[in-house]
Design an enzyme around this catalytic site. Structure first.
Site, PDB file in Angstrom:
ATOM      1  N   ILE A 198      38.294  49.995  39.113  1.00  0.00           N
ATOM      2  CA  ILE A 198      39.402  49.020  39.203  1.00  0.00           C
ATOM      3  C   ILE A 198      39.887  48.578  37.822  1.00  0.00           C
ATOM      4  CG2 ILE A 198      40.171  46.827  40.225  1.00  0.00           C
ATOM      5  CD1 ILE A 198      39.282  48.703  42.417  1.00  0.00           C
TER       6      ILE A 198
ATOM      7  N   CYS B  75      40.678  36.714  32.276  1.00  0.00           N
ATOM      8  CA  CYS B  75      39.556  37.378  31.602  1.00  0.00           C
ATOM      9  C   CYS B  75      40.003  38.694  31.000  1.00  0.00           C
ATOM     10  CB  CYS B  75      38.459  37.674  32.614  1.00  0.00           C
ATOM     11  SG  CYS B  75      37.690  36.209  33.262  1.00  0.00           S
TER      12      CYS B  75
ATOM     13  N   ASP C  45      33.951  42.701  41.296  1.00  0.00           N
ATOM     14  CA  ASP C  45      33.413  41.410  40.853  1.00  0.00           C
ATOM     15  C   ASP C  45      31.890  41.320  41.000  1.00  0.00           C
ATOM     16  OD1 ASP C  45      35.953  40.641  40.233  1.00  0.00           O
ATOM     17  OD2 ASP C  45      36.260  39.382  41.995  1.00  0.00           O
TER      18      ASP C  45
ATOM     19  N   ARG D 257      44.986  34.255  35.171  1.00  0.00           N
ATOM     20  CA  ARG D 257      45.653  35.380  35.842  1.00  0.00           C
ATOM     21  C   ARG D 257      46.306  34.924  37.152  1.00  0.00           C
ATOM     22  NH1 ARG D 257      47.744  40.640  35.509  1.00  0.00           N
ATOM     23  NH2 ARG D 257      47.698  41.525  37.573  1.00  0.00           N
TER      24      ARG D 257
ATOM     25  N   ARG E 257      45.537  44.737  32.913  1.00  0.00           N
ATOM     26  CA  ARG E 257      46.084  43.804  33.895  1.00  0.00           C
ATOM     27  C   ARG E 257      47.609  43.692  33.831  1.00  0.00           C
ATOM     28  NH1 ARG E 257      41.895  39.125  35.101  1.00  0.00           N
ATOM     29  NH2 ARG E 257      42.381  39.769  37.206  1.00  0.00           N
TER      30      ARG E 257
ATOM     31  N   ARG F  33      34.372  28.660  35.017  1.00  0.00           N
ATOM     32  CA  ARG F  33      35.660  29.010  35.644  1.00  0.00           C
ATOM     33  C   ARG F  33      35.475  29.436  37.092  1.00  0.00           C
ATOM     34  NH1 ARG F  33      39.589  32.939  32.631  1.00  0.00           N
ATOM     35  NH2 ARG F  33      40.485  32.623  34.667  1.00  0.00           N
TER      36      ARG F  33
ATOM     37  N   LYS G 111      36.740  31.102  45.067  1.00  0.00           N
ATOM     38  CA  LYS G 111      37.743  30.938  44.001  1.00  0.00           C
ATOM     39  C   LYS G 111      38.999  31.745  44.323  1.00  0.00           C
ATOM     40  CE  LYS G 111      37.454  33.443  40.019  1.00  0.00           C
ATOM     41  NZ  LYS G 111      38.730  34.138  39.815  1.00  0.00           N
ATOM     42  N   ASN G 112      38.807  33.017  44.709  1.00  0.00           N
ATOM     43  CA  ASN G 112      39.966  33.883  44.884  1.00  0.00           C
ATOM     44  C   ASN G 112      40.655  33.714  46.234  1.00  0.00           C
ATOM     45  OD1 ASN G 112      39.655  34.744  42.309  1.00  0.00           O
ATOM     46  ND2 ASN G 112      38.627  36.667  42.832  1.00  0.00           N
TER      47      ASN G 112
HETATM   48  N1  EPU Z   1      47.464  46.571  38.715  1.00  0.00           N
HETATM   49  C1  EPU Z   1      48.535  47.215  38.175  1.00  0.00           C
HETATM   50  N2  EPU Z   1      49.751  46.619  38.235  1.00  0.00           N
HETATM   51  C2  EPU Z   1      49.917  45.400  38.813  1.00  0.00           C
HETATM   52  C3  EPU Z   1      48.817  44.748  39.385  1.00  0.00           C
HETATM   53  C4  EPU Z   1      47.586  45.365  39.316  1.00  0.00           C
HETATM   54  O1  EPU Z   1      48.404  48.312  37.646  1.00  0.00           O
HETATM   55  O2  EPU Z   1      51.057  44.913  38.827  1.00  0.00           O
HETATM   56  C5  EPU Z   1      46.132  47.221  38.656  1.00  0.00           C
HETATM   57  C6  EPU Z   1      45.125  46.435  37.824  1.00  0.00           C
HETATM   58  O3  EPU Z   1      45.266  46.689  36.469  1.00  0.00           O
HETATM   59  C7  EPU Z   1      43.814  46.933  38.403  1.00  0.00           C
HETATM   60  C8  EPU Z   1      44.149  47.177  39.867  1.00  0.00           C
HETATM   61  O4  EPU Z   1      45.569  47.221  39.943  1.00  0.00           O
HETATM   62  O5  EPU Z   1      43.486  48.151  37.802  1.00  0.00           O
HETATM   63  C9  EPU Z   1      43.658  46.138  40.824  1.00  0.00           C
HETATM   64  O6  EPU Z   1      43.926  44.843  40.337  1.00  0.00           O
HETATM   65  P1  EPU Z   1      44.339  43.653  41.283  1.00  0.00           P
HETATM   66  O7  EPU Z   1      45.782  43.350  41.039  1.00  0.00           O
HETATM   67  O8  EPU Z   1      43.902  43.930  42.677  1.00  0.00           O
HETATM   68  O9  EPU Z   1      43.483  42.492  40.691  1.00  0.00           O
HETATM   69  P2  EPU Z   1      43.998  41.023  40.626  1.00  0.00           P
HETATM   70  O10 EPU Z   1      44.785  40.751  41.854  1.00  0.00           O
HETATM   71  O11 EPU Z   1      44.569  40.744  39.300  1.00  0.00           O
HETATM   72  C10 EPU Z   1      42.019  39.908  41.940  1.00  0.00           C
HETATM   73  C11 EPU Z   1      40.998  38.870  41.609  1.00  0.00           C
HETATM   74  C12 EPU Z   1      40.002  39.456  40.620  1.00  0.00           C
HETATM   75  C13 EPU Z   1      39.349  40.683  41.262  1.00  0.00           C
HETATM   76  C14 EPU Z   1      40.437  41.687  41.667  1.00  0.00           C
HETATM   77  C15 EPU Z   1      39.905  42.889  42.398  1.00  0.00           C
HETATM   78  C16 EPU Z   1      42.187  36.768  41.811  1.00  0.00           C
HETATM   79  C17 EPU Z   1      42.790  35.596  41.127  1.00  0.00           C
HETATM   80  N3  EPU Z   1      41.661  37.711  41.026  1.00  0.00           N
HETATM   81  O12 EPU Z   1      42.629  40.230  40.701  1.00  0.00           O
HETATM   82  O13 EPU Z   1      39.023  38.491  40.364  1.00  0.00           O
HETATM   83  O14 EPU Z   1      38.491  41.285  40.329  1.00  0.00           O
HETATM   84  O15 EPU Z   1      41.395  41.038  42.531  1.00  0.00           O
HETATM   85  O16 EPU Z   1      39.222  42.511  43.534  1.00  0.00           O
HETATM   86  O17 EPU Z   1      42.161  36.811  43.034  1.00  0.00           O
HETATM   87  C18 EPU Z   1      37.364  37.380  39.145  1.00  0.00           C
HETATM   88  O18 EPU Z   1      37.330  36.570  40.087  1.00  0.00           O
HETATM   89  O19 EPU Z   1      36.518  37.381  38.214  1.00  0.00           O
HETATM   90  C19 EPU Z   1      38.436  38.359  39.127  1.00  0.00           C
HETATM   91  C20 EPU Z   1      38.750  39.052  38.058  1.00  0.00           C
END
Ligand code: EPU
Length: 436
Positions: A344, A121, A322, A97, A126, A415, A26-27
């Site tokens: 995280i 989610c 995850d 997201r 976030r 999802r 998915k990601n």
């Molecule tokens: N963060 C910030 N500011 C930002 C962006 C992120 O503070 O502008 C913080 C977040 O709040 C979090 C940390 O950085 O505390 C890491 O978040 P990250 O941005 O890496 O997560 P993401 O990119 O939103 C992706 C996956 C998630 C997975 C995370 C961590 C996708 C679409 N989503 O999310 O997947 O948990 O990386 O590996 O690729 C899931 O598949 O269920 C899922 C939530």
């Protein structure tokens, strides 16, 4: 009325058996749909899982006036027009997201993007500050009109709006920010350097594919990614093969450890799963690790023979957030006390409340830390999964438990996981989809 899963548990017995094939990640595929905006013609995606999130992403792209055509069971072609609609469909963006990833290629291509704060989610705050700060550093102007962020790139060399390459430092190594900025850099003027970039293997797959289509990205998979800006890419004849989902594979490995005599997990990439496999092996799970498969074999001892381990979730190659929820289900069955430190996301321990109602001994200290004492027998309950991964963790817990469970919010599981009930039925799980 909504859909739910009805599960009859095995009361701790190990009866599951057979083969399960891992689908595309998915990601990785959501981001691949997003990178189609970097192409002047079309791009083909294969091994695309049939999940709710890919449907939503296709709808989003259609709303931006790209054409998404399904060309086979798991293959899609995305075609872009010369000019795209730069305003994201509000409702879908709010729910997904991954919609944020589209901002990079859209802004780089059209010089403007209008999007609402992305949803997804409820696993924490976030925020999107890393994205916004980075776009600003690339010369963009950001305004908010109450409903949308409006981001505009500066006027570039040939009077068109173009992001300017620069050196960025990510305050946190955000996965989607790294990928979004990498895509933005492909069409920016000059060179974009992304420091403290995320190391997740999906980023490497995306970069490698874009490079075969004319992008110049160096260092993906390291903490510094350099992107030399250029023209729109050409995808004619090229196919992005979605890599296998390491989270799905890891979740099935945990299920296999707890409930299978012999489970063969095929089409996966064990070399990307070190943190989990190391923990499971250390706990005593009989795991055979092949180049593209995993096998839980000769798994005859009771789950109480497994020893507990601590978890600290970390960016790749650390323990994936995850997989935290499914791993906690494992820890409720293993012997000993374990500490889970979710570093995280701050909303990712909410689901433990459901496990406690099933009989688990879990003490939550704060939004990031919990201790688990095992082994405890679990009993079937009505459960409401708060997110994709917790939803699957509840399914695993229900399979381990004694009696009947109903896992509500099937939508969350859908999802992220394709036809989960059919795949689980094929290895012997008593699970059906019901209207509740
Ligand atoms: N963060 C910030 N500011 C930002 C962006 C992120 O503070 O502008 C913080 C977040 O709040 C979090 C940390 O950085 O505390 C890491 O978040 P990250 O941005 O890496 O997560 P993401 O990119 O939103 C992706 C996956 C998630 C997975 C995370 C961590 C996708 C679409 N989503 O999310 O997947 O948990 O990386 O590996 O690729 C899931 O598949 O269920 C899922 C939530």
């Amino acid at each position: 009325m909504h859909e739910a899963f009805l599960i009859n548990g095995l009361a701790g017995e190990k009866k599951l058996e057979g083969e399960i094939k891992i689908n595309g990640a998915k990601n990785a595929v959501l981001q691949a749909f997003a990178f189609s905006l970097l192409f002047k013609d079309e791009v083909s995606l294969s091994n695309v899982p049939k999940i709710e999130d890919t449907d939503r992403m296709s709808e989003l792209l259609a709303g931006l006036s790209a054409t998404v055509e399904q060309t086979g069971e798991t293959s899609f072609v995305v075609r872009t027009k010369e000019t795209l609609n730069t305003e994201f469909p509000y409702e879908i963006s709010r729910r997904l997201r991954a919609s944020i990833v589209l901002t990079g290629p859209m802004l780089a291509r059209e010089g403007e993007v209008r999007f609402p704060h992305p949803g997804g989610c409820v696993i924490g705050n976030r925020p999107i500050d890393v994205f916004l700060e980075s776009f600003t550093a690339m010369g963009a102007t950001i305004t908010e009109d109450g409903k949308y962020y409006v981001i505009t790139a500066p006027i570039g060399k040939n009077e068109a709006r173009k992001l300017r390459g620069t050196t960025l430092f990510l305050r946190v190594p955000s996965v989607t920010a790294t990928q979004t900025l990498m895509m933005a850099g492909v069409l920016a003027e000059g060179t974009t350097v992304i420091k403290n970039s995320a190391l997740e293997p999906e980023t490497v797959d995306l970069a490698n594919f874009l490079n075969t289509c004319g992008a110049r990205i160096e260092g993906a998979g390291t903490t510094t990614i350099t992107v030399h800006g250029g023209e729109l890419l050409s995808g004619n004849g090229k196919v992005f093969q979605t890599p296998p989902d390491r989270i799905e594979a890891g979740s099935f490995a945990i299920l296999g450890a707890l409930s299978a005599r012999d489970l063969h997990i095929k089409n996966c990439a064990p070399e990307q799963m070190d943190a989990l496999l190391y923990a499971l092996r250390g706990a005593g799970v009989p795991l055979e690790i092949g180049p593209d498969s995993l096998r839980i074999h000769g798994n005859s001892k009771p789950n109480s023979a497994f020893t507990a381990f601590d978890i600290k979730t970390k960016e790749y190659p650390g323990f994936p957030t995850d997989l935290q929820a499914p791993a906690v289900v494992f820890l409720t069955q293993a012997s000993g006390e374990s500490l889970v430190f979710e570093t995280i996301f701050e909303g990712r321990l909410n689901y433990t409340e459901g496990l406690v109602r099933m009989g688990a001994e879990i003490k939550t200290w704060d939004t990031h830390r919990a201790t688990i004492k095992g082994p405890t027998p679990l009993r079937g309950r009505h459960l409401e999964g708060p997110d994709i991964r917790a939803g699957l963790a509840y399914i695993i817990a229900s399979i381990v438990a004694q009696g009947e469970s109903t896992v509500h919010n099937a939508y969350y599981v859908d999802r992220g996981y394709e036809a989960i009930e059919n795949r689980l039925q094929s290895i012997g799980v008593d699970i059906s989809r019901i209207s509740a």
